[in-house]
Write an enzyme that holds these catalytic residues in place. Structure first.
Site, short mmCIF file in Angstrom:
data_model
loop_
_atom_site.label_atom_id
_atom_site.label_comp_id
_atom_site.label_asym_id
_atom_site.label_seq_id
_atom_site.Cartn_x
_atom_site.Cartn_y
_atom_site.Cartn_z
N GLY A 14 34.51 32.72 46.54
CA GLY A 14 33.65 33.81 46.09
C GLY A 14 32.42 34.08 46.94
O GLY A 14 31.44 34.65 46.44
N SER A 15 32.48 33.75 48.23
CA SER A 15 31.30 34.03 49.06
C SER A 15 31.10 35.54 49.23
O SER A 15 29.97 36.02 49.30
CB SER A 15 31.39 33.32 50.41
OG SER A 15 32.39 33.89 51.21
N ASN A 16 32.20 36.29 49.27
CA ASN A 16 32.07 37.75 49.36
C ASN A 16 31.53 38.34 48.06
O ASN A 16 30.74 39.28 48.09
CB ASN A 16 33.41 38.38 49.74
CG ASN A 16 33.68 38.33 51.23
OD1 ASN A 16 33.01 38.99 52.01
ND2 ASN A 16 34.62 37.49 51.64
N ARG A 70 50.54 40.57 33.68
CA ARG A 70 49.22 40.29 34.27
C ARG A 70 48.52 41.61 34.63
O ARG A 70 47.34 41.80 34.33
CB ARG A 70 49.43 39.47 35.55
CG ARG A 70 48.41 38.43 35.74
CD ARG A 70 48.82 37.26 36.59
NE ARG A 70 49.57 37.48 37.79
CZ ARG A 70 50.76 36.93 38.05
NH1 ARG A 70 51.34 36.16 37.16
NH2 ARG A 70 51.37 37.15 39.18
N ASN A 109 39.39 46.55 49.48
CA ASN A 109 39.74 45.16 49.81
C ASN A 109 39.07 44.77 51.12
O ASN A 109 38.84 45.61 51.98
CB ASN A 109 41.28 45.08 49.98
CG ASN A 109 41.75 43.69 50.36
OD1 ASN A 109 41.33 42.68 49.76
ND2 ASN A 109 42.62 43.60 51.35
N HIS A 111 39.69 42.34 54.40
CA HIS A 111 40.73 41.55 55.06
C HIS A 111 40.14 40.94 56.34
O HIS A 111 39.45 41.63 57.09
CB HIS A 111 41.94 42.43 55.39
CG HIS A 111 43.07 41.65 56.00
ND1 HIS A 111 43.89 40.84 55.24
CD2 HIS A 111 43.44 41.50 57.28
CE1 HIS A 111 44.75 40.24 56.06
NE2 HIS A 111 44.50 40.62 57.30
#
Ligand code: GAR
Length: 209
Positions: A14-16, A70, A109, A111
């Site tokens: 979770g650093s982003n 999900r 997103n 990448h």
């Protein structure tokens, strides 16, 4: 301009996510994270959310075993909170066609390569950097893009390069790329929240503030 409601989908460290939280707290991003959803129960990203009093939810294989159930649950949670923007920040689970159609041009997103190189099925996390080193390219980088039905195929929003040194390892390269990710992702979120991203076919036009 109204404050955009953001959901961040994560699977790990979770650093982003943290860079988005920090840029909201310092006033750079005109948004609010309503919910962080993790596909892994013990993801450190959920702890980061809790540290900032952000709701964290686990939706994964243990409580929703098949892909469609999900995705149905994800859609329900996001609709209930009237989410404007969904950010995939190291999210390693499949989003189905229905999900992507419902939130068209509202999912971004990050990448860790220069798309369309070293992306698509099987390219995620450190595998991307290993493939970059094995190939011997001199440049890599990071890409922020809109998500469509394909894997890493949606319109590119932002890219930045990183030089690959002869002695780079997966560890040193991923560190260099992550530094760039932490600039690009909050910038992409900021631009979205200011209504400055316009998708025209495969291209994204960024308007002036
Ligand atoms: C980041 O390097 C991100 O680009 C990558 O996972 C890492 C998550 O780090 N995502 C992908 O590979 C998606 N295909 P973080 O949990 O510290 O943000």
């Amino acid at each position: 301009m109204s404050v955009k409601k953001i959901a961040v989908l994560v699977s790990g460290r979770g650093s982003n996510l943290q860079t988005i939280i920090d840029n909201i707290e310092n006033g750079s991003i005109n948004g609010k994270i309503e919910v962080v959803i993790s596909s892994k129960r013990n993801a450190y990203a959920l702890k980061r959310a809790a540290n900032h009093d952000i709701e964290g939810i686990y939706i994964g294989k243990e409580n929703y075993p098949d892909v469609d159930s999900r995705n149905d649950k994800l859609i329900e949670v996001l609709k209930k909170r009237e989410i404007d923007l969904i950010v995939l920040a190291g999210y390693m689970s499949i989003l189905n066609k229905r999900f992507v159609e419902i939130f068209k041009n509202k999912i971004i997103n990050i990448h860790p390569s220069l798309i369309p190189s070293f992306c698509g099925k099987g390219y995620y996390g450190s595998r991307v950097h290993k493939a970059v080193l094995d190939y011997g390219v001199k440049l890599t980088g990071a890409t922020v893009h809109f998500v469509d039905e394909g894997t890493d195929t949606g319109p590119v929003i932002l890219q930045k390069t990183v030089e690959v040194d002869f002695n780079d390892t997966v560890e040193t390269l991923s560190k260099k790329v992550l530094k760039i990710e932490h600039e690009l992702l909050p910038l992409g979120v900021k631009l979205f929240c200011e209504d400055r991203l316009h998708v025209e076919g495969r291209k994204v036009k960024i308007s002036m503030s």
